[in-house]
Motif scaffolding. Structure first.
Motif, PDB file in Angstrom:
ATOM      1  N   VAL A 192       0.832  -1.207   0.000  1.00 39.02           N
ATOM      2  CA  VAL A 192       0.000   0.000   0.000  1.00 39.02           C
ATOM      3  C   VAL A 192       0.865   1.254   0.000  1.00 39.02           C
ATOM      4  O   VAL A 192       0.628   2.200  -0.762  1.00 39.02           O
ATOM      5  CB  VAL A 192      -0.950  -0.012   1.205  1.00 39.02           C
ATOM      6  CG1 VAL A 192      -1.709   1.313   1.302  1.00 39.02           C
ATOM      7  CG2 VAL A 192      -1.942  -1.159   1.097  1.00 39.02           C
ATOM      8  N   ASP A 193       1.886   1.280   0.843  1.00 38.45           N
ATOM      9  CA  ASP A 193       2.737   2.471   0.950  1.00 38.45           C
ATOM     10  C   ASP A 193       3.562   2.703  -0.314  1.00 38.45           C
ATOM     11  O   ASP A 193       3.816   3.856  -0.692  1.00 38.45           O
ATOM     12  CB  ASP A 193       3.655   2.347   2.163  1.00 38.45           C
ATOM     13  CG  ASP A 193       2.892   2.406   3.478  1.00 38.45           C
ATOM     14  OD1 ASP A 193       1.691   2.736   3.444  1.00 38.45           O
ATOM     15  OD2 ASP A 193       3.477   2.111   4.540  1.00 38.45           O
ATOM     16  N   LEU A 194       3.980   1.629  -0.982  1.00 35.85           N
ATOM     17  CA  LEU A 194       4.717   1.791  -2.236  1.00 35.85           C
ATOM     18  C   LEU A 194       3.839   2.410  -3.315  1.00 35.85           C
ATOM     19  O   LEU A 194       4.269   3.311  -4.047  1.00 35.85           O
ATOM     20  CB  LEU A 194       5.255   0.436  -2.706  1.00 35.85           C
ATOM     21  CG  LEU A 194       6.502  -0.099  -1.998  1.00 35.85           C
ATOM     22  CD1 LEU A 194       6.808  -1.516  -2.461  1.00 35.85           C
ATOM     23  CD2 LEU A 194       7.706   0.809  -2.248  1.00 35.85           C
ATOM     24  N   ILE A 195       2.609   1.945  -3.415  1.00 39.86           N
ATOM     25  CA  ILE A 195       1.684   2.515  -4.396  1.00 39.86           C
ATOM     26  C   ILE A 195       1.431   3.982  -4.086  1.00 39.86           C
ATOM     27  O   ILE A 195       1.391   4.839  -4.988  1.00 39.86           O
ATOM     28  CB  ILE A 195       0.365   1.714  -4.412  1.00 39.86           C
ATOM     29  CG1 ILE A 195       0.600   0.301  -4.972  1.00 39.86           C
ATOM     30  CG2 ILE A 195      -0.694   2.432  -5.234  1.00 39.86           C
ATOM     31  CD1 ILE A 195       1.066   0.279  -6.406  1.00 39.86           C
ATOM     32  N   GLN A 196       1.283   4.310  -2.802  1.00 38.40           N
ATOM     33  CA  GLN A 196       1.073   5.705  -2.423  1.00 38.40           C
ATOM     34  C   GLN A 196       2.288   6.566  -2.790  1.00 38.40           C
ATOM     35  O   GLN A 196       2.146   7.699  -3.250  1.00 38.40           O
ATOM     36  CB  GLN A 196       0.812   5.801  -0.913  1.00 38.40           C
ATOM     37  CG  GLN A 196      -0.533   5.239  -0.485  1.00 38.40           C
ATOM     38  CD  GLN A 196      -1.670   5.962  -1.151  1.00 38.40           C
ATOM     39  OE1 GLN A 196      -2.323   5.448  -2.056  1.00 38.40           O
ATOM     40  NE2 GLN A 196      -1.911   7.185  -0.728  1.00 38.40           N
ATOM     41  N   LYS A 197       3.465   6.006  -2.579  1.00 34.06           N
ATOM     42  CA  LYS A 197       4.688   6.754  -2.886  1.00 34.06           C
ATOM     43  C   LYS A 197       4.764   7.089  -4.373  1.00 34.06           C
ATOM     44  O   LYS A 197       5.084   8.223  -4.752  1.00 34.06           O
ATOM     45  CB  LYS A 197       5.903   5.927  -2.469  1.00 34.06           C
ATOM     46  CG  LYS A 197       7.240   6.591  -2.790  1.00 34.06           C
ATOM     47  CD  LYS A 197       8.390   5.688  -2.399  1.00 34.06           C
ATOM     48  CE  LYS A 197       8.488   4.491  -3.334  1.00 34.06           C
ATOM     49  NZ  LYS A 197       9.692   3.658  -3.056  1.00 34.06           N
ATOM     50  N   TYR A 198       4.453   6.124  -5.228  1.00 34.38           N
ATOM     51  CA  TYR A 198       4.504   6.365  -6.663  1.00 34.38           C
ATOM     52  C   TYR A 198       3.369   7.281  -7.118  1.00 34.38           C
ATOM     53  O   TYR A 198       3.549   8.127  -7.996  1.00 34.38           O
ATOM     54  CB  TYR A 198       4.429   5.045  -7.421  1.00 34.38           C
ATOM     55  CG  TYR A 198       5.640   4.154  -7.220  1.00 34.38           C
ATOM     56  CD1 TYR A 198       6.912   4.694  -7.199  1.00 34.38           C
ATOM     57  CD2 TYR A 198       5.502   2.781  -7.046  1.00 34.38           C
ATOM     58  CE1 TYR A 198       8.026   3.883  -7.014  1.00 34.38           C
ATOM     59  CE2 TYR A 198       6.605   1.960  -6.858  1.00 34.38           C
ATOM     60  CZ  TYR A 198       7.861   2.527  -6.843  1.00 34.38           C
ATOM     61  OH  TYR A 198       8.961   1.732  -6.648  1.00 34.38           O
ATOM     62  N   LEU A 199       2.186   7.105  -6.528  1.00 31.97           N
ATOM     63  CA  LEU A 199       1.019   7.874  -6.959  1.00 31.97           C
ATOM     64  C   LEU A 199       1.189   9.360  -6.703  1.00 31.97           C
ATOM     65  O   LEU A 199       0.831  10.193  -7.542  1.00 31.97           O
ATOM     66  CB  LEU A 199      -0.234   7.350  -6.243  1.00 31.97           C
ATOM     67  CG  LEU A 199      -1.552   8.048  -6.574  1.00 31.97           C
ATOM     68  CD1 LEU A 199      -1.875   7.911  -8.054  1.00 31.97           C
ATOM     69  CD2 LEU A 199      -2.689   7.471  -5.728  1.00 31.97           C
ATOM     70  N   PHE A 200       1.746   9.719  -5.554  1.00 30.46           N
ATOM     71  CA  PHE A 200       1.857  11.128  -5.189  1.00 30.46           C
ATOM     72  C   PHE A 200       3.267  11.677  -5.403  1.00 30.46           C
ATOM     73  O   PHE A 200       3.593  12.750  -4.896  1.00 30.46           O
ATOM     74  CB  PHE A 200       1.420  11.327  -3.736  1.00 30.46           C
ATOM     75  CG  PHE A 200      -0.063  11.175  -3.551  1.00 30.46           C
ATOM     76  CD1 PHE A 200      -0.902  12.255  -3.709  1.00 30.46           C
ATOM     77  CD2 PHE A 200      -0.612   9.934  -3.267  1.00 30.46           C
ATOM     78  CE1 PHE A 200      -2.270  12.119  -3.563  1.00 30.46           C
ATOM     79  CE2 PHE A 200      -1.983   9.777  -3.116  1.00 30.46           C
ATOM     80  CZ  PHE A 200      -2.820  10.873  -3.271  1.00 30.46           C
ATOM     81  N   LYS A 201       4.073  10.938  -6.146  1.00 26.27           N
ATOM     82  CA  LYS A 201       5.395  11.444  -6.497  1.00 26.27           C
ATOM     83  C   LYS A 201       5.304  12.482  -7.604  1.00 26.27           C
ATOM     84  O   LYS A 201       6.068  13.456  -7.634  1.00 26.27           O
ATOM     85  CB  LYS A 201       6.289  10.278  -6.945  1.00 26.27           C
ATOM     86  CG  LYS A 201       7.710  10.694  -7.280  1.00 26.27           C
ATOM     87  CD  LYS A 201       8.537   9.497  -7.718  1.00 26.27           C
ATOM     88  CE  LYS A 201       9.959   9.908  -8.075  1.00 26.27           C
ATOM     89  NZ  LYS A 201      10.770   8.737  -8.520  1.00 26.27           N
ATOM     90  N   GLY A 202       4.360  12.295  -8.522  1.00 27.58           N
ATOM     91  CA  GLY A 202       4.183  13.244  -9.612  1.00 27.58           C
ATOM     92  C   GLY A 202       3.548  14.542  -9.144  1.00 27.58           C
ATOM     93  O   GLY A 202       3.071  14.664  -8.011  1.00 27.58           O
ATOM     94  N   VAL A 203       3.519  15.511 -10.030  1.00 28.81           N
ATOM     95  CA  VAL A 203       2.970  16.833  -9.721  1.00 28.81           C
ATOM     96  C   VAL A 203       1.467  16.823  -9.977  1.00 28.81           C
ATOM     97  O   VAL A 203       1.016  16.477 -11.065  1.00 28.81           O
ATOM     98  CB  VAL A 203       3.647  17.922 -10.578  1.00 28.81           C
ATOM     99  CG1 VAL A 203       3.024  19.282 -10.296  1.00 28.81           C
ATOM    100  CG2 VAL A 203       5.143  17.948 -10.305  1.00 28.81           C
ATOM    101  N   ILE A 204       0.697  17.191  -8.959  1.00 25.61           N
ATOM    102  CA  ILE A 204      -0.753  17.327  -9.089  1.00 25.61           C
ATOM    103  C   ILE A 204      -1.039  18.793  -9.406  1.00 25.61           C
ATOM    104  O   ILE A 204      -0.715  19.681  -8.614  1.00 25.61           O
ATOM    105  CB  ILE A 204      -1.468  16.894  -7.796  1.00 25.61           C
ATOM    106  CG1 ILE A 204      -1.122  15.437  -7.474  1.00 25.61           C
ATOM    107  CG2 ILE A 204      -2.971  17.072  -7.932  1.00 25.61           C
ATOM    108  CD1 ILE A 204      -1.605  14.987  -6.116  1.00 25.61           C
ATOM    109  N   ALA A 205      -1.622  19.049 -10.557  1.00 26.08           N
ATOM    110  CA  ALA A 205      -1.865  20.423 -11.009  1.00 26.08           C
ATOM    111  C   ALA A 205      -3.195  20.920 -10.456  1.00 26.08           C
ATOM    112  O   ALA A 205      -4.251  20.347 -10.730  1.00 26.08           O
ATOM    113  CB  ALA A 205      -1.871  20.477 -12.534  1.00 26.08           C
ATOM    114  N   ARG A 206      -3.133  21.991  -9.653  1.00 23.64           N
ATOM    115  CA  ARG A 206      -4.335  22.648  -9.135  1.00 23.64           C
ATOM    116  C   ARG A 206      -4.300  24.109  -9.615  1.00 23.64           C
ATOM    117  O   ARG A 206      -3.411  24.862  -9.249  1.00 23.64           O
ATOM    118  CB  ARG A 206      -4.380  22.578  -7.610  1.00 23.64           C
ATOM    119  CG  ARG A 206      -4.476  21.152  -7.076  1.00 23.64           C
ATOM    120  CD  ARG A 206      -4.616  21.124  -5.551  1.00 23.64           C
ATOM    121  NE  ARG A 206      -4.786  19.756  -5.077  1.00 23.64           N
ATOM    122  CZ  ARG A 206      -3.782  18.988  -4.670  1.00 23.64           C
ATOM    123  NH1 ARG A 206      -2.541  19.450  -4.678  1.00 23.64           N
ATOM    124  NH2 ARG A 206      -4.012  17.755  -4.257  1.00 23.64           N
TER     125      ARG A 206
END
Length: 536
Positions: A76-90
């Motif tokens: 779970v933590d690995l998936i979270q690390k990869y998911l929020f590593k990129g830039v989220i554009a707001r």
């Protein structure tokens, strides 16, 4: 009158106890997933199993020695690390101030929106689905007719008005219904809450109180179960302890799924199978520990004729340095000597092979095989082929993409609810965009690729498309008008330009002269070289 009160009492009791049938079936599974992710010593009490030849005392000691690497939490933590590593554009331009303030402090504890969405994504990886509630800390004002109205800007500032959100996991989502004839949104949802009686450290009990809150499109109602005396007996009665109207027109609750699913009442989680595989690994490791213990402290076997009548067998065992002894009959006239018995070491090899296989399957299932080593963490990364690793990447990239889309949808719905609570018009376009790819290529790698495409004299449109992707990485938060301007510049980039001139480093900064060669090939002539003489 008494009959009406009894009917109302029975209706409240039926409503309070009711839960969706599917959620009733899944409750035990969700509790197991929650415990598997959380870990701790309490987990071993329910999840270490006794094998058939084991006594109560041996089982208790083996369970005390049990250990575990939490692969469930690791995935779970690995998936979270990869998911929020990129830039989220707001987007900032044109975004209401109330939304910007909410992004800075999305929860009562002060976490920003990225931290909140990471927590929500991690929770739905465990349970498959969570509920995100968007609420505020003030009652709505009322008009002269008594109808609810949103607070004005001045009233909100004066009362320290705040909009916040919180997460309710699947265990506490009790029931809900959809509007099948309208927009397909929620008609109502019933959530369980837990609060603690601890406002006064001296007078309050500190007990955890369970409540049920019903959210509808026009109000919320809070219920609590209380013990009351009816004659000589005590019974639990459901009572309404709070109610508040709102003018949102929608239920301010968002169902955030692990991946985008079409099923209204089901959503598979990331660890539905992984948690059970993880439990199997832990039990095999515990069995391996028992083999090691028996191998190290072997059992003493003594022929019965070696023990004289009247001897204290316990004293003899202590003298030989062990607390266990096996007495056997060696047969008439046998001269057998005492010896130590230990399990076959091949059994440990079988268990180790199974453990490694299961661990590999745990990470391979979600495309994270590269995170694990070939045998264990001391050996080094496994030497899988490039094709195999490419398939692993595609698997995990697909998973991350669907999770990113789910987070993007949920966060844009949150923006809409925040605007509704604040009484401002929600933007027509989405303000939040999550990454659409999760490759490991950095911006430096993109620049190297762009140079290589120029040297290879790649088609102009190929280089333009590559530049468009680079712009997204360089400026993820650009306003739409600036993005459109850059997009037009890229569309006209290299227009009317010789492709060969676009890569001067490939030809020493000079444009080659095309000349026909043999069989229609194009060759280049050196400007300093004279043509060869044809004279003999």
């Amino acid at each position: 009158m008494a009959v009406k009160q009894a009917d109302q009492k029975n209706k409240l009791r039926a409503f309070y106890d009711r839960r969706h049938p599917r959620y009733n079936l899944m409750a035990a599974h969700w509790h197991f997933l929650e415990a598997a992710y959380a870990g701790g010593r309490e987990w071993f009490i329910e999840n270490i199993f006794r094998y058939h030849k084991e006594g109560e005392e041996e089982f208790g000691k083996r369970r005390e020695r049990a250990y575990r690497f939490n692969h469930t939490k690791e995935v779970v933590d690995l998936i979270q690390k990869y998911l929020f590593k990129g830039v989220i554009a707001r987007k900032e331009d044109g975004t209401p101030d109330v939304v910007k303030e909410f992004w800075k402090r999305a929860t009562l504890s002060g976490h920003d929106i990225t931290q909140f969405m990471s927590s929500s994504s991690g929770s739905n990886s465990v349970f498959g689905r969570v509920a995100i509630v968007v609420d505020n800390n003030m009652k709505l004002a009322t008009t002269e007719e008594g109808a609810a109205r949103p607070l004005s800007v001045a009233e909100a500032k004066q009362s320290n008005f705040r909009i916040y959100s919180y997460i309710v996991n699947a265990i506490d989502i009790l029931d809900y219904a959809y509007d099948e004839d309208g927009d397909g949104g929620l008609l109502w949802i019933k959530l369980r809450e837990h609060t603690r009686d601890d406002a006064d450290p001296l007078e309050d009990t500190g007990d955890v109180i369970e409540r049920v809150r019903l959210w509808t499109r026009s109000e919320w109602i809070l219920f609590e179960e209380e013990e009351v005396k009816v004659g000589r007996r005590t019974e639990k009665v459901v009572r309404e302890i709070g109610r508040q109207a709102h003018d949102l027109g929608v239920v301010p609750v968002i169902l955030h799924d692990h991946t985008i699913e079409a099923k209204p009442y089901e959503a598979p989680g990331l660890i539905d199978d992984i948690a059970y595989l993880d439990r199997a690994v832990t039990n095999y490791l515990s069995n391996l520990d028992a083999i090691i213990q028996d191998q190290t402290f072997s059992q003493l076997a003594i022929p019965a004729n070696a023990i004289a009548a009247g001897d204290d067998m316990y004293s003899k065992v202590l003298e030989l340095g062990t607390k266990r002894i096996f007495v056997y009959d060696p047969g008439q006239g046998s001269t057998a000597k005492p010896e130590f018995l230990s399990p076959d070491p091949k059994q440990a090899g079988v268990i180790l092979a199974v453990i490694n296989k299961i661990i590999n399957e745990i990470y391979h299932t979600v495309g994270l095989a590269g995170e694990r080593t070939k045998e264990d963490n001391a050996v080094g990364i496994d030497n899988s082929s490039g094709v195999a690793k490419a398939y692993d990447f595609e698997r995990v990239n697909s998973l991350l993409l669907t999770k990113a889309q789910s987070c993007q949808n949920a966060e844009n719905k949150i923006v809409d609810l925040v605007c509704r609570w604040a009484g401002v018009k929600a933007p027509e376009e989405d303000l939040v965009t999550y990454p659409t790819t999760f490759d490991v290529m950095r911006l430096v790698d993109d620049l190297v690729t762009a140079e290589a495409l120029a040297k290879l004299t790649a088609p102009i449109e190929v280089r333009r498309e590559h530049m468009r992707q680079m712009v997204e990485k360089l400026f993820p938060q650009l306003a739409d008008d600036l993005k459109e301007t850059i997009r037009k510049d890229i569309d006209g980039w290299l227009e009317g330009t010789d492709v060969l001139l676009a890569a001067p480093t490939a030809f020493g900064g000079q444009k080659p002269t095309a000349a026909p060669g043999r069989q229609g090939q194009v060759t280049s002539k050196s400007p300093n070289k004279q043509p060869a003489s044809t004279s003999k």
